[in-house]
Design a protein around this motif. Structure first.
Motif, PDB file in Angstrom:
ATOM      1  N   ARG A   1       0.814  -1.215   0.000  1.00 58.24           N
ATOM      2  CA  ARG A   1       0.000   0.000   0.000  1.00 58.24           C
ATOM      3  C   ARG A   1       0.847   1.264   0.000  1.00 58.24           C
ATOM      4  O   ARG A   1       0.338   2.334  -0.253  1.00 58.24           O
ATOM      5  CB  ARG A   1      -0.916   0.002   1.222  1.00 58.24           C
ATOM      6  CG  ARG A   1      -1.887  -1.151   1.194  1.00 58.24           C
ATOM      7  CD  ARG A   1      -2.744  -1.142   2.409  1.00 58.24           C
ATOM      8  NE  ARG A   1      -4.075  -0.736   1.967  1.00 58.24           N
ATOM      9  CZ  ARG A   1      -4.977  -0.181   2.712  1.00 58.24           C
ATOM     10  NH1 ARG A   1      -4.726   0.057   3.973  1.00 58.24           N
ATOM     11  NH2 ARG A   1      -6.146   0.135   2.232  1.00 58.24           N
ATOM     12  N   ASP A   2       2.160   1.175   0.256  1.00 51.50           N
ATOM     13  CA  ASP A   2       2.986   2.381   0.393  1.00 51.50           C
ATOM     14  C   ASP A   2       3.124   3.225  -0.854  1.00 51.50           C
ATOM     15  O   ASP A   2       3.428   4.372  -0.673  1.00 51.50           O
ATOM     16  CB  ASP A   2       4.385   2.137   0.911  1.00 51.50           C
ATOM     17  CG  ASP A   2       4.843   0.751   1.149  1.00 51.50           C
ATOM     18  OD1 ASP A   2       4.202  -0.177   0.712  1.00 51.50           O
ATOM     19  OD2 ASP A   2       5.891   0.640   1.787  1.00 51.50           O
ATOM     20  N   PRO A   3       3.033   2.945  -2.060  1.00 48.12           N
ATOM     21  CA  PRO A   3       3.111   1.694  -2.812  1.00 48.12           C
ATOM     22  C   PRO A   3       4.552   1.406  -3.232  1.00 48.12           C
ATOM     23  O   PRO A   3       5.254   2.286  -3.715  1.00 48.12           O
ATOM     24  CB  PRO A   3       2.255   1.973  -4.033  1.00 48.12           C
ATOM     25  CG  PRO A   3       2.426   3.432  -4.285  1.00 48.12           C
ATOM     26  CD  PRO A   3       2.657   4.059  -2.928  1.00 48.12           C
ATOM     27  N   LYS A   4       4.944   0.186  -3.043  1.00 49.50           N
ATOM     28  CA  LYS A   4       6.271  -0.275  -3.459  1.00 49.50           C
ATOM     29  C   LYS A   4       6.116  -1.596  -4.178  1.00 49.50           C
ATOM     30  O   LYS A   4       5.145  -2.320  -3.991  1.00 49.50           O
ATOM     31  CB  LYS A   4       7.198  -0.407  -2.259  1.00 49.50           C
ATOM     32  CG  LYS A   4       7.528   0.932  -1.651  1.00 49.50           C
ATOM     33  CD  LYS A   4       8.551   0.836  -0.565  1.00 49.50           C
ATOM     34  CE  LYS A   4       8.817   2.237  -0.043  1.00 49.50           C
ATOM     35  NZ  LYS A   4       9.130   2.280   1.343  1.00 49.50           N
ATOM     36  N   PHE A   5       7.101  -1.897  -5.012  1.00 52.02           N
ATOM     37  CA  PHE A   5       7.128  -3.151  -5.766  1.00 52.02           C
ATOM     38  C   PHE A   5       8.188  -4.049  -5.141  1.00 52.02           C
ATOM     39  O   PHE A   5       9.343  -3.644  -5.005  1.00 52.02           O
ATOM     40  CB  PHE A   5       7.482  -2.889  -7.236  1.00 52.02           C
ATOM     41  CG  PHE A   5       6.447  -2.075  -7.966  1.00 52.02           C
ATOM     42  CD1 PHE A   5       5.468  -2.708  -8.725  1.00 52.02           C
ATOM     43  CD2 PHE A   5       6.447  -0.693  -7.914  1.00 52.02           C
ATOM     44  CE1 PHE A   5       4.513  -1.964  -9.404  1.00 52.02           C
ATOM     45  CE2 PHE A   5       5.508   0.065  -8.588  1.00 52.02           C
ATOM     46  CZ  PHE A   5       4.530  -0.583  -9.338  1.00 52.02           C
ATOM     47  N   HIS A   6       7.779  -5.258  -4.766  1.00 49.06           N
ATOM     48  CA  HIS A   6       8.692  -6.184  -4.101  1.00 49.06           C
ATOM     49  C   HIS A   6       8.965  -7.391  -4.994  1.00 49.06           C
ATOM     50  O   HIS A   6       8.084  -7.866  -5.698  1.00 49.06           O
ATOM     51  CB  HIS A   6       8.095  -6.644  -2.764  1.00 49.06           C
ATOM     52  CG  HIS A   6       7.904  -5.509  -1.809  1.00 49.06           C
ATOM     53  ND1 HIS A   6       8.931  -4.967  -1.071  1.00 49.06           N
ATOM     54  CD2 HIS A   6       6.801  -4.782  -1.500  1.00 49.06           C
ATOM     55  CE1 HIS A   6       8.469  -3.972  -0.340  1.00 49.06           C
ATOM     56  NE2 HIS A   6       7.179  -3.836  -0.591  1.00 49.06           N
ATOM     57  N   GLY A   7      10.222  -7.851  -4.927  1.00 49.07           N
ATOM     58  CA  GLY A   7      10.604  -9.035  -5.685  1.00 49.07           C
ATOM     59  C   GLY A   7      10.535  -8.816  -7.192  1.00 49.07           C
ATOM     60  O   GLY A   7       9.991  -9.631  -7.926  1.00 49.07           O
ATOM     61  N   VAL A   8      11.104  -7.725  -7.663  1.00 43.35           N
ATOM     62  CA  VAL A   8      11.031  -7.368  -9.083  1.00 43.35           C
ATOM     63  C   VAL A   8      12.250  -7.929  -9.808  1.00 43.35           C
ATOM     64  O   VAL A   8      13.377  -7.882  -9.307  1.00 43.35           O
ATOM     65  CB  VAL A   8      10.977  -5.837  -9.267  1.00 43.35           C
ATOM     66  CG1 VAL A   8      10.806  -5.467 -10.728  1.00 43.35           C
ATOM     67  CG2 VAL A   8       9.867  -5.231  -8.416  1.00 43.35           C
ATOM     68  N   ARG A   9      11.993  -8.459 -11.002  1.00 45.90           N
ATOM     69  CA  ARG A   9      13.071  -9.022 -11.824  1.00 45.90           C
ATOM     70  C   ARG A   9      12.679  -8.882 -13.283  1.00 45.90           C
ATOM     71  O   ARG A   9      11.496  -8.894 -13.620  1.00 45.90           O
ATOM     72  CB  ARG A   9      13.273 -10.488 -11.450  1.00 45.90           C
ATOM     73  CG  ARG A   9      14.301 -11.209 -12.278  1.00 45.90           C
ATOM     74  CD  ARG A   9      14.641 -12.588 -11.777  1.00 45.90           C
ATOM     75  NE  ARG A   9      13.466 -13.433 -11.639  1.00 45.90           N
ATOM     76  CZ  ARG A   9      13.426 -14.518 -10.868  1.00 45.90           C
ATOM     77  NH1 ARG A   9      14.465 -14.869 -10.153  1.00 45.90           N
ATOM     78  NH2 ARG A   9      12.337 -15.243 -10.816  1.00 45.90           N
ATOM     79  N   LEU A  10      13.670  -8.764 -14.141  1.00 45.82           N
ATOM     80  CA  LEU A  10      13.408  -8.755 -15.580  1.00 45.82           C
ATOM     81  C   LEU A  10      12.868 -10.099 -16.021  1.00 45.82           C
ATOM     82  O   LEU A  10      13.313 -11.145 -15.535  1.00 45.82           O
ATOM     83  CB  LEU A  10      14.694  -8.481 -16.362  1.00 45.82           C
ATOM     84  CG  LEU A  10      15.246  -7.070 -16.325  1.00 45.82           C
ATOM     85  CD1 LEU A  10      16.623  -7.028 -16.982  1.00 45.82           C
ATOM     86  CD2 LEU A  10      14.308  -6.102 -17.013  1.00 45.82           C
ATOM     87  N   THR A  11      11.932 -10.076 -16.933  1.00 47.94           N
ATOM     88  CA  THR A  11      11.456 -11.303 -17.567  1.00 47.94           C
ATOM     89  C   THR A  11      12.338 -11.563 -18.791  1.00 47.94           C
ATOM     90  O   THR A  11      13.185 -10.739 -19.143  1.00 47.94           O
ATOM     91  CB  THR A  11      10.001 -11.148 -18.035  1.00 47.94           C
ATOM     92  OG1 THR A  11       9.960 -10.106 -19.019  1.00 47.94           O
ATOM     93  CG2 THR A  11       9.066 -10.822 -16.874  1.00 47.94           C
ATOM     94  N   LEU A  12      12.101 -12.685 -19.446  1.00 49.54           N
ATOM     95  CA  LEU A  12      12.822 -12.968 -20.683  1.00 49.54           C
ATOM     96  C   LEU A  12      12.540 -11.868 -21.708  1.00 49.54           C
ATOM     97  O   LEU A  12      13.437 -11.418 -22.419  1.00 49.54           O
ATOM     98  CB  LEU A  12      12.433 -14.338 -21.246  1.00 49.54           C
ATOM     99  CG  LEU A  12      13.126 -14.743 -22.542  1.00 49.54           C
ATOM    100  CD1 LEU A  12      14.647 -14.726 -22.390  1.00 49.54           C
ATOM    101  CD2 LEU A  12      12.646 -16.123 -22.973  1.00 49.54           C
ATOM    102  N   ALA A  13      11.288 -11.382 -21.740  1.00 54.49           N
ATOM    103  CA  ALA A  13      10.952 -10.280 -22.649  1.00 54.49           C
ATOM    104  C   ALA A  13      11.752  -9.030 -22.293  1.00 54.49           C
ATOM    105  O   ALA A  13      12.213  -8.308 -23.181  1.00 54.49           O
ATOM    106  CB  ALA A  13       9.451  -9.983 -22.596  1.00 54.49           C
ATOM    107  N   GLY A  14      11.943  -8.765 -21.004  1.00 50.78           N
ATOM    108  CA  GLY A  14      12.735  -7.615 -20.582  1.00 50.78           C
ATOM    109  C   GLY A  14      14.195  -7.759 -20.952  1.00 50.78           C
ATOM    110  O   GLY A  14      14.832  -6.812 -21.421  1.00 50.78           O
TER     111      GLY A  14
END
Length: 147
Positions: A78-91
């Motif tokens: 809700r803070d808002p923050k993104f947790h556990g983010v990683r590039l995908t194969l598309a990225g």
């Protein structure tokens, strides 16, 4: 037509993608407000409204990268923050990642390395150009995958 949002988006997207490339394959937590502020060149005349707008565009830009499948996110808060983010194969593909070759002594450079250099040098026009090239490359690759 005002393109300010696109300029800010380009820098936020580039900063986010480069940061994730540099930490790949580890998952990282992203604070979109901080990224929104960090991605914009310093401006001593910037108003509080402009700072707030960059913070909000940080969230919207990272959300867009997620919705388009360039990054994966384990959770948001809700803070808002993104947790556990990683590039995908598309990225990774978008950034031009490929294993380096040793053929003919050619220097290996990909979009992520070029993007990191542009961010260090602070070139606004260069950031726009590289992000445009990235998304054209991504669209071309997607078209080839589905035809």
């Amino acid at each position: 037509m005002d393109t300010t949002n696109f300029e800010v988006f380009n820098r936020i997207a580039l900063l986010t993608l480069v940061r994730l490339f540099e930490s790949f394959p580890e998952r990282v937590d992203l604070d979109p407000a901080k990224i929104g502020i960090e991605a914009k060149p310093e401006d001593p005349n910037e108003t509080n409204e402009e700072i707030w707008a960059n913070m909000m565009l940080g969230y919207d830009s990272i959300s867009w990268l997620q919705e388009e499948g360039f990054i994966s996110v384990q959770s948001t808060t809700r803070d808002p923050k993104f947790h556990g983010v990683r590039l995908t194969l598309a990225g990774l593909t978008l950034l031009g990642y490929q294993p380096p070759t040793l053929e003919e002594g050619e220097e290996y450079r990909n979009f992520a390395e070029k993007g990191a250099k542009i961010l260090r040098e602070g070139g606004r026009a260069a950031a726009v150009d590289i992000v445009k090239d990235l998304f054209v490359r991504g669209a071309t690759l997607s078209a080839h995958l589905f035809t």
